[in-house]
Design an enzyme around this catalytic site. Structure first.
Site, PDB file in Angstrom:
ATOM      1  N   GLN A  14       0.822  -1.220   0.000  1.00  0.00           N
ATOM      2  CA  GLN A  14       0.000   0.000   0.000  1.00  0.00           C
ATOM      3  C   GLN A  14       0.855   1.269   0.000  1.00  0.00           C
ATOM      4  O   GLN A  14       0.520   2.243  -0.684  1.00  0.00           O
ATOM      5  CB  GLN A  14      -1.002   0.002   1.153  1.00  0.00           C
ATOM      6  CG  GLN A  14      -0.423   0.026   2.558  1.00  0.00           C
ATOM      7  CD  GLN A  14      -1.479   0.323   3.619  1.00  0.00           C
ATOM      8  OE1 GLN A  14      -2.583   0.763   3.325  1.00  0.00           O
ATOM      9  NE2 GLN A  14      -1.135   0.073   4.873  1.00  0.00           N
ATOM     10  N   ASP A  38      13.008 -11.500  -3.966  1.00  0.00           N
ATOM     11  CA  ASP A  38      12.615 -12.003  -2.654  1.00  0.00           C
ATOM     12  C   ASP A  38      13.551 -11.376  -1.631  1.00  0.00           C
ATOM     13  O   ASP A  38      14.773 -11.562  -1.703  1.00  0.00           O
ATOM     14  CB  ASP A  38      12.723 -13.534  -2.642  1.00  0.00           C
ATOM     15  CG  ASP A  38      12.251 -14.152  -1.331  1.00  0.00           C
ATOM     16  OD1 ASP A  38      11.996 -13.379  -0.382  1.00  0.00           O
ATOM     17  OD2 ASP A  38      12.152 -15.378  -1.264  1.00  0.00           O
ATOM     18  N   LEU A  39      13.001 -10.622  -0.690  1.00  0.00           N
ATOM     19  CA  LEU A  39      13.850  -9.930   0.285  1.00  0.00           C
ATOM     20  C   LEU A  39      14.608 -10.890   1.191  1.00  0.00           C
ATOM     21  O   LEU A  39      15.525 -10.497   1.893  1.00  0.00           O
ATOM     22  CB  LEU A  39      13.012  -8.972   1.134  1.00  0.00           C
ATOM     23  CG  LEU A  39      12.687  -7.620   0.498  1.00  0.00           C
ATOM     24  CD1 LEU A  39      11.943  -6.743   1.475  1.00  0.00           C
ATOM     25  CD2 LEU A  39      13.934  -6.911   0.027  1.00  0.00           C
ATOM     26  N   THR A 103       8.389   2.599  12.354  1.00  0.00           N
ATOM     27  CA  THR A 103       7.076   2.544  12.991  1.00  0.00           C
ATOM     28  C   THR A 103       7.068   3.082  14.418  1.00  0.00           C
ATOM     29  O   THR A 103       8.090   3.043  15.111  1.00  0.00           O
ATOM     30  CB  THR A 103       6.596   1.070  13.020  1.00  0.00           C
ATOM     31  OG1 THR A 103       5.396   0.959  13.778  1.00  0.00           O
ATOM     32  CG2 THR A 103       7.633   0.164  13.663  1.00  0.00           C
ATOM     33  N   TYR A 127       7.321  -7.542  15.813  1.00  0.00           N
ATOM     34  CA  TYR A 127       7.333  -6.605  14.693  1.00  0.00           C
ATOM     35  C   TYR A 127       8.107  -5.337  15.066  1.00  0.00           C
ATOM     36  O   TYR A 127       9.006  -4.904  14.327  1.00  0.00           O
ATOM     37  CB  TYR A 127       5.900  -6.253  14.289  1.00  0.00           C
ATOM     38  CG  TYR A 127       5.797  -5.054  13.382  1.00  0.00           C
ATOM     39  CD1 TYR A 127       6.233  -5.117  12.060  1.00  0.00           C
ATOM     40  CD2 TYR A 127       5.269  -3.842  13.843  1.00  0.00           C
ATOM     41  CE1 TYR A 127       6.152  -4.007  11.222  1.00  0.00           C
ATOM     42  CE2 TYR A 127       5.189  -2.737  13.013  1.00  0.00           C
ATOM     43  CZ  TYR A 127       5.629  -2.826  11.709  1.00  0.00           C
ATOM     44  OH  TYR A 127       5.557  -1.714  10.886  1.00  0.00           O
ATOM     45  N   LYS A 131      11.729  -3.973  13.498  1.00  0.00           N
ATOM     46  CA  LYS A 131      11.872  -2.639  12.892  1.00  0.00           C
ATOM     47  C   LYS A 131      12.939  -1.823  13.627  1.00  0.00           C
ATOM     48  O   LYS A 131      13.688  -1.056  13.003  1.00  0.00           O
ATOM     49  CB  LYS A 131      10.527  -1.910  12.912  1.00  0.00           C
ATOM     50  CG  LYS A 131       9.457  -2.542  12.029  1.00  0.00           C
ATOM     51  CD  LYS A 131       9.814  -2.535  10.550  1.00  0.00           C
ATOM     52  CE  LYS A 131       9.671  -1.175   9.926  1.00  0.00           C
ATOM     53  NZ  LYS A 131       9.943  -1.217   8.456  1.00  0.00           N
TER      54      LYS A 131
END
Length: 300
Positions: A14, A38-39, A103, A127, A131
Site C-alpha cells: 500500500q 525475494d527480500l 514505525t 514486529y 523494525k
C-alpha cells in the site's frame, strides 16, 4: 537534464504503490518486487541493485503482519532487519541515499506525551523489535539515510484498518473497537508526499540533515475515534452503510486480546520534520477525508 535514478522496493504494497504513483512521471524510476525479487534472498537482491546503480533507494518493503510476526520471528527479522542492513551497505558503497520507513511500535507507549526521535526504544512485540533492529543496522552502517517513523498507516487499497472498518460496516449493524490505545492515523498519500519533498530537498541540498524523522498528521485519536470518523465521513458522502456512527462501540484492549501487545500511546512529535521541510501538517481527519473520497470514486 538527467532525471534522478531511483530504486523503489515494495512497490506492490500500500505504501509502495502510493509512492510509485507519486514519483513515476518525474524520475528515472526502477522497481523491485515479488515475485521478481525475494527480500529473503539477499545475494540476488544485492546483484540486482548493483546493476541498477540507483542514486536513491526507497525501501517500502516490510513484514507488517504484527500478530503473525509473533510466530514468524525469523522471517520478520530477515525482511525488517537483515534486508535493511544489506540495503544500507549497498547505499554506502554506491554513495546513494537510502529512504527507509519505520514505525511507532519501536516505543512501549508508556510515555504520556508525544514521542521524540531521541526517546528510548522499547518495543512490546516482535514486529516492533524487528523494525528497531532495522533502524539500528541502517544507522550503524554510516550510509546517507532518511528514516521516516510513522504510525497507523492506511490507504485506499490493500489491507488496513480503514478498509476493514468499511467492509465490516457494510455487513454489520454494530462494531466493537478498542478505545484505550492512542495514536495518529497516517495516510500513504501523506507519506508519499513527504518522501517526494525529501527527495527534492536532498537534490537541492546534499548537506540535508540525515537520520530519523517522525511523520504523522496533527492531532491524535483512539482506534475507536478513528472508526467513528471513518463512518461519519463515509456517510457524509452518501455511501450506504449498515453501521452508523453511534453503532461503533468502545472496548478495552483487555476485551480484545491479540497475540502481539500494542503500545497505549503511539503519538509522534513531528516538529523536527516540519521544521526541516518547512511544512504544516493538517489534522489527521483532513487526510482521511481525501482517502475516503478516493475509495468512493473507485466504487462509482
Amino acid at each position: 537534464m538527467n532525471k534522478t535514478r531511483i530504486l523503489l522496493l515494495g512497490s506492490s504494497g500500500q505504501l509502495g504503490k502510493t509512492i510509485f504513483r507519486k514519483l513515476k512521471d518525474n524520475f528515472d524510476l526502477f522497481t523491485l518486487d515479488r515475485p521478481e525479487i525475494d527480500l529473503v534472498d539477499l545475494s540476488n537482491l544485492k546483484i540486482k541493485i548493483k546493476n541498477i546503480k540507483p542514486e536513491i533507494i526507497i525501501n517500502a518493503a516490510a513484514y507488517t503482519e504484527v500478530d503473525s510476526a509473533e510466530t514468524n520471528i525469523d522471517l520478520a527479522h530477515k525482511i525488517n532487519s537483515e534486508a535493511p542492513f544489506l540495503l544500507a551497505g549497498l547505499s554506502k558503497e554506491l554513495r546513494s541515499l537510502l529512504i527507509h520507513f519505520s514505525t511507532d511500535y519501536v516505543f512501549d507507549g508508556k510515555k504520556e506525551s508525544a514521542y521524540l526521535e531521541t526517546d528510548k526504544l522499547n518495543p512490546l512485540n516482535v514486529y516492533g523489535d524487528s523494525k528497531m533492529e532495522g533502524e539500528k543496522a541502517i544507522l550503524s552502517s554510516g550510509c546517507k539515510t532518511i528514516i521516516l517513523r510513522t504510525s497507523w498507516v492506511y490507504s485506499a487499497f490493500r489491507k488496513n484498518f480503514l478498509l476493514t472498518i468499511l467492509n465490516l460496516a457494510s455487513t454489520q449493524e454494530k462494531i466493537k473497537v478498542i478505545s484505550d490505545q492512542v495514536g495518529t492515523p497516517t495516510s500513504t498519500e501523506l507519506i508519499a508526499q513527504v518522501t517526494l519533498d525529501f527527495i527534492y530537498k536532498y537534490d537541492s541540498n546534499p548537506n540535508l540533515q540525515m537520520g530519523i524523522y517522525h511523520l504523522s498528521p496533527s492531532g491524535k485519536t483512539s482506534w475507536y475515534g478513528f472508526a467513528k470518523e471513518i463512518i461519519r465521513l463515509t456517510l457524509k458522502e452518501n455511501l450506504q452503510l449498515k453501521t452508523l456512527e453511534e453503532d461503533i462501540l468502545p472496548i478495552s484492549t483487555q476485551e480484545y486480546p491479540l497475540p502481539a501487545k500494542r503500545p497505549k500511546n503511539s503519538v509522534l512529535d513531528c516538529s523536527k520534520l516540519a521544521n526541516t521541510l518547512d511544512v504544516n501538517f493538517l489534522p489527521w481527519q483532513s487526510y482521511l477525508d481525501k482517502v475516503i473520497k478516493q475509495i468512493i470514486q473507485k466504487k462509482l
